[in-house]
Design a protein around this motif. Structure first.
Motif, PDB file in Angstrom:
ATOM      1  N   ARG C 110       0.690  -0.944   0.240  1.00 16.72           N
ATOM      2  CA  ARG C 110      -0.139  -0.451   0.183  1.00 16.72           C
ATOM      3  C   ARG C 110       0.821   1.154  -0.591  1.00 16.72           C
ATOM      4  O   ARG C 110       0.053   2.719  -0.008  1.00 16.72           O
ATOM      5  N   HIS C 113       3.005   3.598  -3.974  1.00 16.36           N
ATOM      6  CA  HIS C 113       3.041   4.877  -4.755  1.00 16.36           C
ATOM      7  C   HIS C 113       3.381   6.038  -3.691  1.00 16.36           C
ATOM      8  O   HIS C 113       3.432   7.059  -4.115  1.00 16.36           O
ATOM      9  N   ARG C 132       5.471  -5.350  -4.619  1.00 16.63           N
ATOM     10  CA  ARG C 132       4.748  -4.835  -5.725  1.00 16.63           C
ATOM     11  C   ARG C 132       3.001  -4.129  -4.959  1.00 16.63           C
ATOM     12  O   ARG C 132       2.695  -4.830  -4.294  1.00 16.63           O
ATOM     13  N   PHE C 134      -0.468  -3.665  -4.867  1.00 17.02           N
ATOM     14  CA  PHE C 134      -1.665  -4.651  -5.449  1.00 17.02           C
ATOM     15  C   PHE C 134      -2.304  -4.423  -6.128  1.00 17.02           C
ATOM     16  O   PHE C 134      -2.970  -5.378  -7.317  1.00 17.02           O
ATOM     17  N   SER C 135      -2.555  -3.292  -7.035  1.00 17.35           N
ATOM     18  CA  SER C 135      -2.568  -2.642  -8.135  1.00 17.35           C
ATOM     19  C   SER C 135      -1.831  -1.890  -9.166  1.00 17.35           C
ATOM     20  O   SER C 135      -2.029  -1.313  -9.713  1.00 17.35           O
ATOM     21  N   GLY C 136      -0.526  -2.480  -8.944  1.00 22.44           N
ATOM     22  CA  GLY C 136       0.205  -1.393 -10.050  1.00 22.44           C
ATOM     23  C   GLY C 136       0.735  -2.147 -11.121  1.00 22.44           C
ATOM     24  O   GLY C 136       1.429  -2.936 -11.263  1.00 22.44           O
ATOM     25  N   LEU C 137       1.084  -1.327 -11.969  1.00 22.70           N
ATOM     26  CA  LEU C 137       1.742  -2.134 -12.748  1.00 22.70           C
ATOM     27  C   LEU C 137       2.664  -2.209 -12.954  1.00 22.70           C
ATOM     28  O   LEU C 137       3.527  -1.402 -11.864  1.00 22.70           O
ATOM     29  N   ILE C 138       3.498  -2.901 -13.651  1.00 23.88           N
ATOM     30  CA  ILE C 138       4.641  -3.077 -13.463  1.00 23.88           C
ATOM     31  C   ILE C 138       5.329  -2.246 -14.044  1.00 23.88           C
ATOM     32  O   ILE C 138       6.715  -1.923 -12.809  1.00 23.88           O
ATOM     33  N   GLU C 140       4.815   1.082 -12.592  1.00 23.13           N
ATOM     34  CA  GLU C 140       4.782   1.746 -12.581  1.00 23.13           C
ATOM     35  C   GLU C 140       5.872   1.453 -11.286  1.00 23.13           C
ATOM     36  O   GLU C 140       6.405   2.020 -10.316  1.00 23.13           O
ATOM     37  N   ILE C 163      -2.061  -9.406  -6.625  1.00 20.63           N
ATOM     38  CA  ILE C 163      -2.831  -8.734  -7.222  1.00 20.63           C
ATOM     39  C   ILE C 163      -4.271  -8.449  -6.971  1.00 20.63           C
ATOM     40  O   ILE C 163      -4.031 -10.109  -6.944  1.00 20.63           O
ATOM     41  N   ARG C 164      -4.799  -7.613  -6.691  1.00 15.64           N
ATOM     42  CA  ARG C 164      -5.852  -7.420  -6.683  1.00 15.64           C
ATOM     43  C   ARG C 164      -7.107  -7.448  -8.112  1.00 15.64           C
ATOM     44  O   ARG C 164      -6.327  -7.282  -9.198  1.00 15.64           O
ATOM     45  N   THR C 165      -7.824  -8.868  -8.419  1.00 18.05           N
ATOM     46  CA  THR C 165      -8.280  -9.154  -9.808  1.00 18.05           C
ATOM     47  C   THR C 165     -10.183  -9.163  -9.240  1.00 18.05           C
ATOM     48  O   THR C 165     -11.056  -8.988  -8.184  1.00 18.05           O
ATOM     49  N   ASN C 172      -5.170 -12.965  -3.337  1.00 14.87           N
ATOM     50  CA  ASN C 172      -4.694 -12.269  -4.392  1.00 14.87           C
ATOM     51  C   ASN C 172      -4.761 -12.860  -5.486  1.00 14.87           C
ATOM     52  O   ASN C 172      -4.648 -14.307  -5.407  1.00 14.87           O
ATOM     53  N   THR C 173      -4.339 -12.495  -6.149  1.00 14.85           N
ATOM     54  CA  THR C 173      -3.211 -13.834  -7.647  1.00 14.85           C
ATOM     55  C   THR C 173      -2.172 -13.372  -8.074  1.00 14.85           C
ATOM     56  O   THR C 173      -1.791 -12.003  -8.387  1.00 14.85           O
TER      57      THR C 173
ATOM     58  N   PHE D 166      -5.410  -5.894 -14.733  1.00 12.22           N
ATOM     59  CA  PHE D 166      -5.722  -4.390 -15.523  1.00 12.22           C
ATOM     60  C   PHE D 166      -4.099  -5.149 -15.962  1.00 12.22           C
ATOM     61  O   PHE D 166      -3.609  -3.844 -16.173  1.00 12.22           O
ATOM     62  N   GLU D 167      -2.851  -5.792 -15.554  1.00  9.95           N
ATOM     63  CA  GLU D 167      -1.820  -5.459 -16.254  1.00  9.95           C
ATOM     64  C   GLU D 167      -1.893  -5.943 -17.724  1.00  9.95           C
ATOM     65  O   GLU D 167      -2.502  -6.780 -18.319  1.00  9.95           O
TER      66      GLU D 167
END
Lengths: 262, 262, 262, 262
Positions: C110, C113, C132, C134-138, C140, C163-165, C172-173, D166-167
């Motif tokens: 969390r 960023h 990473r 949990f919703s961060g693009l690689i 980012e 990550i969150r899906t 998580n995924t 989202f990725e």
């Protein structure tokens, strides 16, 4: 405002500037049930009637619709009310059978990528209401519509019904951006289904109206005389009083977006 | 309609039934730029002014805001216009410095989970505009607001600004369901940021109005005198003419949702 | 195989070809608890010890960690075991305090960023384990690592933690593609946290080993003497017997990927 | 380890402890092309051959497969190699036609919810490889398998092929958690498709092996003699040399997971 060739659904002509209000139960549960809903929504301003005959259910143990028994019911209610009828088709082998009873074929969210079905619907001369796949990109949705149009059937109506995201407080995430985006970039009519998009009858009215302001050319709304007893999806159906409230507010709102019912 | 204790932002009191219109540039780029935008949006109906001083940018090479230089600019523009000022804070060590210049602290999407910052803001006596994390569940968002309120600061305004999903045609997916859901279940004021939620100035106006109909108690809109020259996020900023159109339509729409500006 | 400048965590040097095994409880709950876990995971092959001091919890009512009380416990256990210590930091104001006790700063999901924190960590001479978002693009995530490196601190270890899906069957995924992708495109060491990525102790071992085969340079695993009594996240912690099974299988597997423990 | 009734694909019996390796081109492009790939993958250890005949393409302008012309090619290559053949079916009306040529029906990701097709496949006595919908919940996937089993066909093989998130750095997010989760909770064989799950031939080998360690009972891999010239999806196909590397490593790895090829 985008443009499209006028589309006929029963006696109604759906063209730019007109607003299409479709309502009815999730499933046709019987003659009296369907006729009562049909009469009531017609009185309140709906121009066409929806009602599932073959339900596409994730769980094979859930109610699967009345099936062929619903054909006769639908025909009788159409005759008595004079309303156009929209119902979901899930199997390319049923396109002919449906032809006698529906005025518009509905392709559900889980069939947006069912190209065998889309190609078959490209050959008929009745409109196709194409729901967005719950995980379909806007560009994939447009390409799915192209599958129908390539076959020669230009009468495609898009329907946003919510997408699947990480948020689970509501049944789906209603992507109203998609409506505004399509109105800017493409020449398709787009309507909205706030019932599936929210999954909660208390959220249906504000979100239906929000969809109108975002640019929707129509609404597809689930209405039932006793939502608590509905065979399927009762939690998201409006009762008659709630639908009356929605149509009242809709009539106030439409002049602000330069559209009119019917 | 939900309820909340009135919140003061500068001279404006924000309470149920009032609609809060906040506008301004993404970043404060200089005195004249900020004053010009401030004067214009005020004339068109905005009650408070937004403008970034320390920009939270994903890329360390992007423009990071004027920083402390913006403090004096903001103070001067506040004095000349009399408008309340809202700006994003990203560091708990800056809460004191910001106190002298802002009338409302903004917590950005990427800091919704920054509990060190939230706890610090719980100790001040100015309102906090808490944006939803772009992947924050509604229940996590409410819990984040609770972090602020636990500290004794009850003045929390929630702001929906779009979530991250699989769809990339628009910058984010504007989750208007979340607004309707919160208005039903919680007693927080909720405003909407259509600029970040769409990322496209042409979609801002319809989606801003859709948010109002979904239940939003206010709007946070990016406005710039020359969006094409903006230091950051110009593609989503309205120019003055577009903002005038938005406020015109907003004034027509508010009576239908029983709210009034200011 | 990608390359990076060797990184020191306590007495351990982490360089290409070495595999880094970090284990320990979610939270430091007391001296005896932490020492017992530390001794056991060390015996089974772990090279560094993890343990939360300030817990970043979504719910303000959840256990928030022992806080400063944990500093002394951590120092004592480090001294007795000689292991390096990794702990999560959530506030830029604590970088100095942490410096005396941690051998590697952990930035949690969390805070990926949280640029104020990242910039502060760019100034220290100890490694940073950057989880990473949990919703961060690689991309980012890589840019977040750049925030640290711009400050002069080159010792950044990335950590994939799920990550969150839309899928909720697992917590998580676990995006193991991201590990293979980064090993192909960038020169960062990448480790994996199967505890958060699965949220289920029974899935931790197969998924930990899957991460190794996907290219992970190390593992961060939650271990507790009595997971059912843990103050936080006990459902995802391995007990000693399960951790022994994991390390046995890990030792069999590492030669196939040309890596060795330590 | 979970259990299932042995499944026959051509001459191969697929039962717990056996590992099923299926390889072949995305599409059958011609007799010589398909025979060459078939011979090569067989030599390297593949037990069954895949190859698309009717391609389900999002864009109606993309290559749609050779269609019925591919039937004869497939029959000839089957006869010459003796390998079982798996191909995707997209239309319930083709179940009978496919019966003469396939040893296992493949249901693609976009048809996981195509219940008309699933019900039809429930009536045949050949196995069904059911890919997970790219946005299908695990529980929906299991319910889709139940549609087939309700019809009387118990021979269902699940195939994880990546989900939409989202990725976007990789084509899909390979949900290996799902494999470990299903192996723990259900009695289905589960195989993995690393080609679609990554969309990048350089990531296929590590991710294929990661899937094996996560618990996969088999692999479905795209192989082409000249991936750069493939009619479809060439970027994700392995060439013969890459496939040889994969099978070498696979043979080293299988003993560690107590499985054997064939």
């Amino acid at each position: 405002m985008n443009k499209w060739t006028p589309i006929s659904i029963g006696h109604v002509t759906f063209q730019p500037g007109n607003f299409l209000l479709v309502a009815g139960p999730c499933s046709i549960e019987g003659h009296d049930q369907f006729l009562e809903v049909g009469g009531e929504v017609q009185k309140l301003g709906a121009q066409a009637l929806r009602g599932g005959m073959f339900k596409l259910r994730t769980d094979p143990d859930s109610f699967q619709g009345l099936g062929r028994e619903a054909f006769n019911i639908a025909k009788q209610v159409k005759e008595k009310t004079g309303m156009g009828f929209i119902s979901e088709i899930t199997d390319p082998r049923q396109v002919g059978d449906f032809y006698d009873v529906v005025d518009c074929y509905q392709v559900g969210s889980r069939n947006m990528h069912n190209y065998a079905l889309l190609k078959e619907l490209g050959k008929v001369d009745k409109p196709v209401l194409l729901k967005r796949g719950f995980s379909g990109l806007i560009k994939e949705w447009i390409l799915a519509a192209d599958y129908v149009r390539r076959g020669g059937n230009e009468q495609v109506i898009l329907c946003e019904r919510g997408i699947r995201t990480f948020e689970t407080a509501t049944r789906n995430t209603f992507d109203l951006n998609a409506i505004a985006y399509i109105k800017k970039h493409y020449d398709f009519p787009v309507i909205a289904d706030p019932s599936h998009a929210t999954g909660d009858s208390e959220l249906v009215t504000p979100m239906a109206l929000a969809a109108v302001v975002a640019g929707a050319d129509g609404l597809l709304v689930e209405v039932h005389q006793k939502p608590e007893n509905a065979f399927s999806d009762g939690h998201q159906a409006l009762n008659f009083s709630q639908f009356a409230t929605l149509t009242d507010k809709l009539k106030q709102l439409l002049p602000l977006v330069d559209k009119q019912l019917g």
